[in-house]
Design an enzyme around this catalytic site. Structure first.
Site, PDB file in Angstrom:
ATOM      1  N   SER A   1      -6.081  -0.529 -33.122  1.00 34.78           N
ATOM      2  CA  SER A   1      -5.559  -2.107 -33.868  1.00 34.78           C
ATOM      3  C   SER A   1      -6.624  -3.097 -33.405  1.00 34.78           C
ATOM      4  O   SER A   1      -6.172  -4.067 -33.872  1.00 34.78           O
ATOM      5  CB  SER A   1      -4.278  -2.324 -33.042  1.00 34.78           C
TER       6      SER A   1
ATOM      7  N   ASP B   1      -6.901  -5.363 -28.671  1.00 31.44           N
ATOM      8  CA  ASP B   1      -6.760  -3.790 -28.265  1.00 31.44           C
ATOM      9  C   ASP B   1      -6.422  -2.818 -29.075  1.00 31.44           C
ATOM     10  O   ASP B   1      -5.878  -3.215 -30.309  1.00 31.44           O
ATOM     11  CB  ASP B   1      -5.688  -3.650 -26.983  1.00 31.44           C
ATOM     12  N   GLY B   2      -6.600  -1.576 -29.083  1.00 32.20           N
ATOM     13  CA  GLY B   2      -6.152  -0.620 -29.984  1.00 32.20           C
ATOM     14  C   GLY B   2      -6.249   0.816 -29.260  1.00 32.20           C
ATOM     15  O   GLY B   2      -6.998   1.102 -28.586  1.00 32.20           O
TER      16      GLY B   2
ATOM     17  N   TYR C   1      -8.815 -14.418 -24.575  1.00 29.87           N
ATOM     18  CA  TYR C   1      -8.155 -13.828 -25.601  1.00 29.87           C
ATOM     19  C   TYR C   1      -8.562 -12.167 -25.613  1.00 29.87           C
ATOM     20  O   TYR C   1      -9.661 -11.877 -25.115  1.00 29.87           O
ATOM     21  CB  TYR C   1      -9.033 -14.241 -27.010  1.00 29.87           C
TER      22      TYR C   1
ATOM     23  N   GLY D   1      -5.433   9.588 -29.049  1.00 26.86           N
ATOM     24  CA  GLY D   1      -6.174  10.066 -28.062  1.00 26.86           C
ATOM     25  C   GLY D   1      -7.605   9.380 -27.989  1.00 26.86           C
ATOM     26  O   GLY D   1      -8.439   9.605 -27.157  1.00 26.86           O
TER      27      GLY D   1
END
Length: 458
Positions: free
Chosen positions: A60, A302-303, A299, A307
């Site tokens: 993401s 993340d993603g 700021y 896995g």
């Protein structure tokens, strides 16, 4: 101050072994100076070492890239953040007439549209985002438009991508390459797994037990529907090139302007509150999470894929950005330990700890008890002896693969009348945070955890 790279490398190696994560690639941009390191292996079966040129899935974090491309459209006067989506996609409709008529790009960028991710199977073709928009004509609202923050994993940014496609006359993958990757001289960043050089790609891993250790994921990449919200792959160096844009008013490391300074400022300052402020931060901007680290604004983006995991933190006050890409996890405690090692070396603010529970709080359990959920997620909140408990109900197939029961119980420890800590149920988990809120009808209407919102069902 400068990084003690040998010490950081040794400490990361220790933590990788402790958390059973195969590898981590780390990049630090501090006062314009770039430092990179990689530790571990790309694949536990081949044992090939990870390097700073290894390509990881960013999950993401992709949303920040898509937001930057969309802000270019704003710069060009081709879209307005506060015009209805229907202005650009005339046939746009969901089940709720108000949302159909009034949802804007700003709602989609900051995850306040409330539209359920009910887009069916749009396939894997170049028309995937057009089909997603067509398929949501009957999609219900998780919450009324603009009522609260509730993360949209795929749909919201797919709608933004469709606007980009219509305005540019090309598919989203080509739009991203023309608008961002090529002007920024990025040769290792791609938006679709078929474009990735497999010889350089990290393999994702899952962890079912410390005794078994990490195993290769059975799902090598996310479906194409997740593209604008989750399918970019990159290296630490090129993730930090994106960070450079945000720290330097829209200019690339080469000095080339990619997006206007005003658009970058709008991305940072246009914010909505996040119901659960403790796990990531108290607000969500346009493609970025807004964190409060001991009074300093940081700021985040993340993603995670199935896995792999990516983290990026931007510290404007100290002109610093840190990214970490791994082929295991996510583990929040691992990220905190690694980043704090680096931040301490740099003499900057560090990642704050989670708050402590307040044992003096005397809550009325009846306001919280109930079932909260949406398709694919169910949380049951109950009470016993004045204490609150949460039961997570897993999909039976997921539970079988992970070798877990399909019902996992946790105690909820109150931090305030709406915020709770949820201690781990096994050593492979970290403490999580949960918010149960909106008592307009006496009982709580929503449960918010991991950025997702779940309305009361009963």
């Amino acid at each position: 101050m400068t990084l003690d790279v040998p010490r950081i490398r040794a400490r990361v190696a220790e933590l990788l072994a402790e958390y059973a994560i195969p590898s981590a690639a780390i990049g630090v941009l501090h006062d314009g100076e770039l430092t990179e390191l990689a530790v571990g292996v790309k694949d536990v079966e081949t044992r090939e070492p990870a390097t700073t040129d290894t390509v990881y899935q960013c999950g993401s974090m992709t949303k920040t890239w898509t937001a930057l491309a969309f802000m270019q459209l704003v710069d060009e006067g081709k879209v307005d953040l506060d015009e209805p989506v229907r202005t650009y996609l005339p046939g746009f409709a969901v089940a709720d007439p108000e949302a159909s008529a009034k949802v804007t790009p700003r709602h989609l960028l900051n995850h306040t549209s409330g539209i359920e991710e009910a887009y069916g199977d749009p396939g894997e073709g170049d028309d995937v985002y057009a089909r997603m928009v067509e398929n949501i004509a009957d999609a219900p609202q998780v919450f009324p438009l603009g009522r609260t923050h509730g993360y949209s994993a795929a749909l919201g940014y797919a709608i933004l991508a469709r606007i980009l496609e219509v305005r540019d006359g090309a598919c989203w993958n080509d739009v991203m390459r023309r608008r961002l990757f090529e002007p920024m001289d990025l040769t290792s960043t791609n938006s679709w797994h078929e474009q990735v050089d497999e010889a350089r790609a990290a393999t994702g891993h899952l962890l079912r037990s410390l005794d078994e250790g990490p195993i290769v994921t059975p799902v090598r990449h996310l479906p194409r529907a997740f593209g604008p919200g989750g399918n970019i792959t990159s290296t630490t160096r090129e993730v930090l090139a994106m960070a450079h844009l945000l720290l330097n008013d829209g200019t690339a490391p080469s000095g080339k302007r990619i997006v206007s300074a005003e658009s970058v400022r709008e991305m940072l300052r246009s914010r909505v509150p996040v119901p659960d402020p403790h796990m990531f931060g108290p607000a969500w901007a346009l493609g970025l999470i807004v964190c409060d680290w001991h009074g300093e604004t940081v700021y985040a983006t993340d993603g995670s894929t199935i896995g792999q995991n990516a983290r990026l933190r931007l510290l404007p006050d100290s002109n610093t950005a840190i990214t970490m890409l791994t082929n295991g996890g996510p583990r929040d405690s691992f990220y905190r330990e690694v980043f704090n090692e680096i931040l301490t070396d740099l003499g900057t603010v560090t990642v704050p700890d989670l708050p402590a529970p307040d044992p003096a709080l005397n809550l009325d359990p009846t306001r919280y008890q109930g079932v909260y959920g949406r398709p694919g997620a169910r949380y049951e909140v109950s009470a016993d002896g004045g204490r609150l408990y949460l039961t997570l109900v897993l999909d039976p197939m997921q539970a079988e693969f992970l070798q877990k029961p399909d019902r996992i119980g946790y105690e909820l420890l109150p931090v305030s009348e709406t915020h709770f800590l949820m201690p781990p149920a096994d050593p492979l988990e970290d403490t999580q945070t949960v918010t149960i809120y909106d008592f307009t009808n006496g009982a709580a209407q929503y449960l918010h955890t991991n950025c997702r919102v779940h309305p009361r069902q009963s």
